[in-house]
Design a protein around this motif. Sequence first.
Motif, PDB file in Angstrom:
ATOM      1  N   ARG A  15       0.850  -1.191   0.000  1.00 54.95           N
ATOM      2  CA  ARG A  15       0.000   0.000   0.000  1.00 54.95           C
ATOM      3  C   ARG A  15       0.880   1.233   0.000  1.00 54.95           C
ATOM      4  O   ARG A  15       1.932   1.258   0.667  1.00 54.95           O
ATOM      5  CB  ARG A  15      -0.892   0.050   1.245  1.00 54.95           C
ATOM      6  N   ARG A  17       0.312   5.681  -0.152  1.00 54.42           N
ATOM      7  CA  ARG A  17      -0.570   6.853  -0.247  1.00 54.42           C
ATOM      8  C   ARG A  17       0.288   8.099  -0.455  1.00 54.42           C
ATOM      9  O   ARG A  17       1.349   8.247   0.164  1.00 54.42           O
ATOM     10  CB  ARG A  17      -1.344   6.966   1.070  1.00 54.42           C
ATOM     11  N   GLN A  22      -4.716   7.436  -2.649  1.00 48.98           N
ATOM     12  CA  GLN A  22      -4.284   6.072  -2.341  1.00 48.98           C
ATOM     13  C   GLN A  22      -3.788   5.470  -3.661  1.00 48.98           C
ATOM     14  O   GLN A  22      -4.553   4.969  -4.466  1.00 48.98           O
ATOM     15  CB  GLN A  22      -5.455   5.256  -1.781  1.00 48.98           C
ATOM     16  N   ASP A  25      -3.179   0.077  -3.397  1.00 52.32           N
ATOM     17  CA  ASP A  25      -4.106  -0.285  -2.318  1.00 52.32           C
ATOM     18  C   ASP A  25      -4.210  -1.799  -2.161  1.00 52.32           C
ATOM     19  O   ASP A  25      -5.197  -2.415  -2.553  1.00 52.32           O
ATOM     20  CB  ASP A  25      -5.490   0.326  -2.630  1.00 52.32           C
ATOM     21  N   GLY A  26      -3.152  -2.397  -1.658  1.00 50.48           N
ATOM     22  CA  GLY A  26      -3.191  -3.832  -1.370  1.00 50.48           C
ATOM     23  C   GLY A  26      -2.824  -4.698  -2.564  1.00 50.48           C
ATOM     24  O   GLY A  26      -3.616  -5.533  -2.982  1.00 50.48           O
TER      25      GLY A  26
END
Length: 169
Positions: A15, A17, A22, A25-26
């Motif tokens: 992840r 930001r 963002q 994101d995963g």
Amino acid sequence: MTGDDDAAITADGLRKRYGAVQAVDGVSLSVRRGEFFGLLGPNGAGKTTTLEILEGPREPDEGTATLLGERPWPRNPRLLPRIGVQLQASAFFERLTAREQLATFASLYGVGPRRAEEMLARVGLAEFAGTQAEKLSGGQAQRLSIACALVHEPELGAWTLTTAQVEDQ
Ligand SMILES: Nc1ncnc2c1ncn2[C@@H]1O[C@H](COP(=O)(O)OP(=O)(O)OP(=O)(O)O)[C@@H](O)[C@H]1O
Ligand SMILES: [Mg+2]
């Protein structure tokens, strides 16, 4: 060493930001040695940020990555001769010819000019060997950039092909 020997790249729960954005994101993925792997997505999807985390210059907020069994962050100098990465924007020495450019990159890795000459031919730029980088077309410059990233025959190579999407209004 971290992870399994057959894995060229692993990512687990990455992840990142930037302020309110963002960007990643995963992201979890695994690429084996010898495998070709493409990361596709719309502009701004987070591909470059993911590649920067995998290569090492960008620290993820969360998650872990391995490259050839090693952690790329904090910046890992042992990995640098083993990988070749061409990011989206390439900086060339504008006055140098394609041949001189590649020979310069090669010498940084202790590779001789003969290999540089072979790489020029391999990316289809033999006839532009004497052309200054600033006079190459966009696609020819991309080819030269890929040649520079792979001239030292790294175990793992990564490059970026750029497209722009324009939505119909
Ligand atoms: N250094 C940065 N600082 C702040 N925001 C950034 C930065 N780099 C990227 N971003 C933002 O993060 C998001 C992901 O950007 P990124 O460059 O990773 O996308 P990408 O998938 O490579 O896009 P493209 O296909 O256009 O190359 C975008 O919203 C972008 O505006
Ligand atoms: Mg990008």
